[in-house]
Design a protein around this motif. Structure first.
Motif, PDB file in Angstrom:
ATOM      1  N   GLN A   1      97.669  -2.254   3.529  1.00 23.57           N
ATOM      2  CA  GLN A   1      99.040  -2.187   3.036  1.00 23.57           C
ATOM      3  C   GLN A   1      99.062  -2.691   1.601  1.00 23.57           C
ATOM      4  O   GLN A   1      98.093  -3.308   1.130  1.00 23.57           O
ATOM      5  N   PRO A   2     100.135  -2.445   0.856  1.00 18.05           N
ATOM      6  CA  PRO A   2     100.200  -2.949  -0.521  1.00 18.05           C
ATOM      7  C   PRO A   2     100.146  -4.471  -0.553  1.00 18.05           C
ATOM      8  O   PRO A   2     100.662  -5.151   0.338  1.00 18.05           O
ATOM      9  N   ARG A   3      99.498  -5.011  -1.584  1.00 21.81           N
ATOM     10  CA  ARG A   3      99.453  -6.474  -1.715  1.00 21.81           C
ATOM     11  C   ARG A   3     100.852  -7.035  -1.901  1.00 21.81           C
ATOM     12  O   ARG A   3     101.205  -8.077  -1.356  1.00 21.81           O
ATOM     13  N   THR A   4     101.634  -6.354  -2.696  1.00 22.65           N
ATOM     14  CA  THR A   4     103.024  -6.751  -2.916  1.00 22.65           C
ATOM     15  C   THR A   4     103.912  -5.554  -2.649  1.00 22.65           C
ATOM     16  O   THR A   4     103.735  -4.488  -3.239  1.00 22.65           O
ATOM     17  N   TRP A   5     104.865  -5.731  -1.742  1.00 22.69           N
ATOM     18  CA  TRP A   5     105.774  -4.638  -1.413  1.00 22.69           C
ATOM     19  C   TRP A   5     106.884  -4.569  -2.471  1.00 22.69           C
ATOM     20  O   TRP A   5     107.596  -5.543  -2.703  1.00 22.69           O
ATOM     21  N   LYS A   6     107.000  -3.402  -3.059  1.00 23.51           N
ATOM     22  CA  LYS A   6     108.112  -3.116  -3.961  1.00 23.51           C
ATOM     23  C   LYS A   6     108.974  -2.026  -3.329  1.00 23.51           C
ATOM     24  O   LYS A   6     108.638  -1.486  -2.276  1.00 23.51           O
ATOM     25  N   LYS A   7     110.060  -1.709  -3.990  1.00 21.40           N
ATOM     26  CA  LYS A   7     110.975  -0.732  -3.403  1.00 21.40           C
ATOM     27  C   LYS A   7     110.301   0.621  -3.230  1.00 21.40           C
ATOM     28  O   LYS A   7     110.495   1.293  -2.204  1.00 21.40           O
ATOM     29  N   ILE A   8     109.486   1.027  -4.195  1.00 23.97           N
ATOM     30  CA  ILE A   8     108.812   2.313  -4.091  1.00 23.97           C
ATOM     31  C   ILE A   8     107.837   2.319  -2.912  1.00 23.97           C
ATOM     32  O   ILE A   8     107.664   3.323  -2.224  1.00 23.97           O
ATOM     33  N   ASN A   9     107.215   1.145  -2.645  1.00 24.40           N
ATOM     34  CA  ASN A   9     106.318   1.047  -1.496  1.00 24.40           C
ATOM     35  C   ASN A   9     107.083   1.210  -0.190  1.00 24.40           C
ATOM     36  O   ASN A   9     106.653   1.940   0.720  1.00 24.40           O
ATOM     37  N   SER A  10     108.231   0.536  -0.089  1.00 25.10           N
ATOM     38  CA  SER A  10     109.034   0.636   1.119  1.00 25.10           C
ATOM     39  C   SER A  10     109.495   2.067   1.353  1.00 25.10           C
ATOM     40  O   SER A  10     109.496   2.558   2.490  1.00 25.10           O
ATOM     41  N   VAL A  11     109.868   2.746   0.286  1.00 22.09           N
ATOM     42  CA  VAL A  11     110.338   4.133   0.403  1.00 22.09           C
ATOM     43  C   VAL A  11     109.224   5.044   0.903  1.00 22.09           C
ATOM     44  O   VAL A  11     109.412   5.830   1.847  1.00 22.09           O
ATOM     45  N   THR A  12     108.042   4.970   0.290  1.00 22.23           N
ATOM     46  CA  THR A  12     106.949   5.870   0.701  1.00 22.23           C
ATOM     47  C   THR A  12     106.413   5.511   2.085  1.00 22.23           C
ATOM     48  O   THR A  12     106.064   6.400   2.872  1.00 22.23           O
ATOM     49  N   ILE A  13     106.383   4.209   2.404  1.00 19.88           N
ATOM     50  CA  ILE A  13     105.910   3.800   3.727  1.00 19.88           C
ATOM     51  C   ILE A  13     106.867   4.280   4.813  1.00 19.88           C
ATOM     52  O   ILE A  13     106.452   4.556   5.947  1.00 19.88           O
ATOM     53  N   SER A  14     108.137   4.435   4.468  1.00 21.11           N
ATOM     54  CA  SER A  14     109.118   4.884   5.472  1.00 21.11           C
ATOM     55  C   SER A  14     108.767   6.250   6.032  1.00 21.11           C
ATOM     56  O   SER A  14     109.097   6.553   7.183  1.00 21.11           O
ATOM     57  N   PHE A  15     108.104   7.089   5.246  1.00 22.84           N
ATOM     58  CA  PHE A  15     107.687   8.393   5.771  1.00 22.84           C
ATOM     59  C   PHE A  15     106.164   8.517   5.844  1.00 22.84           C
ATOM     60  O   PHE A  15     105.608   9.613   5.838  1.00 22.84           O
ATOM     61  N   GLY A  16     105.456   7.378   5.908  1.00 21.67           N
ATOM     62  CA  GLY A  16     104.044   7.400   6.303  1.00 21.67           C
ATOM     63  C   GLY A  16     103.029   7.449   5.201  1.00 21.67           C
ATOM     64  O   GLY A  16     101.865   7.784   5.466  1.00 21.67           O
ATOM     65  N   HIS A  17     103.404   7.098   3.972  1.00 23.34           N
ATOM     66  CA  HIS A  17     102.444   7.037   2.874  1.00 23.34           C
ATOM     67  C   HIS A  17     102.451   5.628   2.296  1.00 23.34           C
ATOM     68  O   HIS A  17     103.504   5.043   2.081  1.00 23.34           O
ATOM     69  N   GLY A  18     101.247   5.097   2.063  1.00 21.48           N
ATOM     70  CA  GLY A  18     101.153   3.765   1.472  1.00 21.48           C
ATOM     71  C   GLY A  18     100.659   2.708   2.438  1.00 21.48           C
ATOM     72  O   GLY A  18     100.264   1.623   2.027  1.00 21.48           O
ATOM     73  N   VAL A  19     100.690   2.993   3.729  1.00 19.39           N
ATOM     74  CA  VAL A  19     100.132   2.114   4.758  1.00 19.39           C
ATOM     75  C   VAL A  19      99.198   2.952   5.617  1.00 19.39           C
ATOM     76  O   VAL A  19      99.552   4.065   6.018  1.00 19.39           O
ATOM     77  N   ALA A  20      98.006   2.412   5.869  1.00 14.82           N
ATOM     78  CA  ALA A  20      97.030   3.108   6.715  1.00 14.82           C
ATOM     79  C   ALA A  20      96.780   2.284   7.966  1.00 14.82           C
ATOM     80  O   ALA A  20      96.474   1.087   7.884  1.00 14.82           O
ATOM     81  N   THR A  21      96.934   2.897   9.115  1.00 16.08           N
ATOM     82  CA  THR A  21      96.720   2.230  10.403  1.00 16.08           C
ATOM     83  C   THR A  21      95.768   3.076  11.247  1.00 16.08           C
ATOM     84  O   THR A  21      95.476   4.228  10.925  1.00 16.08           O
ATOM     85  N   THR A  22      95.313   2.494  12.347  1.00 16.53           N
ATOM     86  CA  THR A  22      94.485   3.275  13.267  1.00 16.53           C
ATOM     87  C   THR A  22      95.384   4.126  14.160  1.00 16.53           C
ATOM     88  O   THR A  22      96.499   3.717  14.495  1.00 16.53           O
ATOM     89  N   PRO A  23      94.928   5.303  14.557  1.00 14.71           N
ATOM     90  CA  PRO A  23      95.725   6.105  15.489  1.00 14.71           C
ATOM     91  C   PRO A  23      96.027   5.374  16.795  1.00 14.71           C
ATOM     92  O   PRO A  23      97.110   5.554  17.362  1.00 14.71           O
ATOM     93  N   LEU A  24      95.102   4.540  17.262  1.00 13.28           N
ATOM     94  CA  LEU A  24      95.336   3.829  18.513  1.00 13.28           C
ATOM     95  C   LEU A  24      96.527   2.890  18.403  1.00 13.28           C
ATOM     96  O   LEU A  24      97.388   2.859  19.285  1.00 13.28           O
ATOM     97  N   GLN A  25      96.619   2.117  17.307  1.00 16.75           N
ATOM     98  CA  GLN A  25      97.741   1.192  17.211  1.00 16.75           C
ATOM     99  C   GLN A  25      99.044   1.923  16.901  1.00 16.75           C
ATOM    100  O   GLN A  25     100.118   1.426  17.240  1.00 16.75           O
TER     101      GLN A  25
END
Length: 586
Positions: A405-429
């Protein structure tokens, strides 16, 4: 007369002189003395031979009464013959077991002709390295492995050669009847029967390795270990993902099935995979096949991906749970959002205000970003953390990847993460978090071991309100009936879910023409029992030529549920639940 007397004296061998010598002793003749010496020598020889035979007899008796010395005690790894428990699926089907084998060793000190030994062994053992074997046979050591885990036929043929200095050591070899079917779950062992991956490694981490080191498992029968997976379902899932990777010309594919009430993993497959009976493969030139070993990589739990629009499920659940929106809320998706030099657009956008079900149905980036903005950056990060999407997943499977995930969350990070870009997770979790959306709001740690509902409830953490979970079940069902989930729909089983089509990150940049696709589904939606999540990496084509998740990952879900739902005991129900209820009322 004189000559007669002389002859008589020479034959008598003694002189009669008053019958006694000066000491009063009788003279002993030469013949008598020689006879006495001969008798003494014979007695000494008899005594020596008797002592030798008694010594040999005593040693033979000692060997006969003592315990036999196994060749396993001669040099090498003292724990190579340690036992491992059988591994079975939830129904008692065998997944892994030990086979009794023998391995060939040499005592170089007893080798008479190393060249002859190498030539004769090469007739029995295929691909024998002549140079390396000859070097071992000329070694000054007392023990050298020549070939591990021979077949009984090879052992018999080598015994027939009658080579001095060559022996066999009993060992155990791990055998996986299903081959590659559940390779990433079960894992594999090395030549010394030590777990290297999957649940085999987990068993060693739970104390089996310590028991082996103490010599307590050499011949012990250990209780079998049951896993949560269903081998029948596992086989279907693997076949579907392998076929999808081939049909859609993808780099990789995978899927997982999770029980939403217990957290049990019923099946998990990732392709390319490998055969745990032969985890490594040697090429003709003697080098290791690196492409084959790429199959060790489990993309469901050991890799992280940007999961694309599947994350919109969590964003809308966040807004609903925080009370910022309801299913009747409307957000403005009429124009793109410009922020920090970026422009947020919808793929095939409607360019109008959308209700929350429409935001989910049309997978609106603009509408989802608006919901994330309502909650705020801190609330967004806290919500995803609560769902376990930003921390390493706790489960028995070794080697689980840690999300990024981003080291520091900014508004642009929150916006892109809302639709699945900017955070990487495992398919299992991702599947585990999705289970919490539909099971009443409980986050249950996943497990590869059997677990009852009561045991799961003791471990569960409430992360959503019951009303939020009910709303998410509605949205999943809505999208399954009207949106991108239609390609995953199976008649009678009421499949709901959310697609995710993400641009794949290559060398730190998004590739516009290469996708990572996913679909997270639940069924049956009137009372969800299972989560099924599929992924497919970089497909070149899909159903009707499309490359999005609706054309690739969703059909995979359909193929899986069609075949596994009856095995899982899910009864088909035709018509809508509302219609059935009306029939009952009347």
């Amino acid at each position: 007369m004189i000559s007669f007397v002389i002859r008589l004296k020479s034959r008598a061998h003694f002189v009669l002189d008053r019958g006694l010598n000066a000491r009063g002793e009788a003279f002993v003749g030469t013949n008598a003395r020689r006879r006495k010496q001969a008798r003494q020598r014979v007695a000494i020889m008899i005594a020596i031979f008797s002592a030798v035979y008694l010594l040999i007899g005593g040693r033979l008796l000692q060997y006969g009464l003592s315990e036999p010395v196994l060749s396993a005690s001669i040099g090498g790894n003292g724990h190579a013959i340690a036992s491992r428990p059988n591994i079975m699926d939830r129904n008692g089907e065998l997944l892994a077991t030990d086979l009794h084998m023998v391995s060939l060793y040499a005592d170089p000190r007893r080798i008479v002709d190393a060249d002859e030994v190498v030539e004769k062994l090469a007739l029995v053992i295929p691909n024998l390295d002549w140079g390396d074997t000859h070097r071992k046979l000329r070694s000054p050591s007392a023990f050298q492995w020549l070939r591990r885990q021979l077949t009984p036929r090879q052992q018999a043929e080598i015994l027939a050669l009658g080579l001095p200095g060559i022996g066999f050591r009993p060992e155990k070899r791990r055998f996986y009847p299903g081959g590659a079917t559940a390779s990433h779950i079960v894992g594999h062992v090395n030549v010394d029967n030590q777990g290297l991956a999957g649940m085999e490694r987990y068993l060693d981490q739970q104390g089996l390795a310590d028991l082996r080191a103490a010599g307590l498992t050499d011949d012990a029968r250990l209780a079998p270990v049951r896993l949560s997976i269903d081998l029948r379902v596992q086989n279907i899932v693997r076949n579907v993902v392998a076929k999808a990777m081939t049909d859609y010309e993808a780099e990789a594919a995978g899927a997982v099935i999770l029980d939403v009430e217990t957290g049990e993993v019923l099946a998990m497959a990732s392709v390319p995979d490998y055969d745990p009976n032969a985890p490594s493969r040697t090429l003709a030139d003697g080098s290791v096949d690196k492409d084959y070993e790429k199959g060790w990589f489990n993309r469901i739990s050991n890799a992280t991906f940007e999961m694309g629009s599947t994350f919109k499920s969590f964003t809308l659940a966040m807004g609903l749970d925080a009370g910022k929106i309801t299913l009747n809320s409307v957000v403005d998706a009429s124009r793109p959002i410009r922020m920090g030099g970026f422009t947020i657009r919808d793929f095939r956008g409607k360019n109008r205000p959308l209700s929350i079900p429409e935001v989910f149905q049309y997978s609106s980036n603009i509408g989802t970003a608006a919901v994330a903005d309502m909650v705020g950056i801190d609330g967004h990060q806290q919500f995803l953390t609560r769902l376990g999407l930003l921390s390493k997943l706790a489960t028995e499977m070794p080697g689980v990847a840690t999300p990024t995930q981003p080291r520091t969350w900014k508004k642009i990070n929150s916006v892109t993460i809302s639709f699945g870009h900017g955070v990487a997770t495992t398919p299992l979790q991702t599947a585990v978090a999705a289970a919490a959306l539909v099971n009443g709001g409980y986050l249950i740690p996943p497990t590869f071991l059997p677990r009852t509902k009561d045991e799961a409830q003791a471990l569960a953490t409430r992360v959503l309100k019951e009303t939020t979970s009910a709303d998410m079940r509605f949205l999943y069902d809505w999208n399954g009936q009207r949106g991108s989930g239609r390609n995953a729909q199976v008649d009678g089983f009421h499949v709901g879910g959310k697609t995710g089509t993400a641009d794949k990150v290559i060398n730190g940049r998004y590739a516009k023409d290469i996708n990572f696709n996913a679909f997270v589904a639940a069924f049956p939606m009137d009372k969800p029992r299972y989560i099924v999540l599929s992924i497919i990496d970089a497909p070149r084509t899909g159903e009707n030529g499309g490359r999005t998740a609706a054309s690739t990952a969703a059909p995979m879900i359909k193929a899986i549920i069609q075949r596994v739902a009856p095995l899982l005991g899910v009864q088909p129900r035709f018509g809508t639940p509302e219609a059935e209820m009306r029939l009952v009322d009347y």
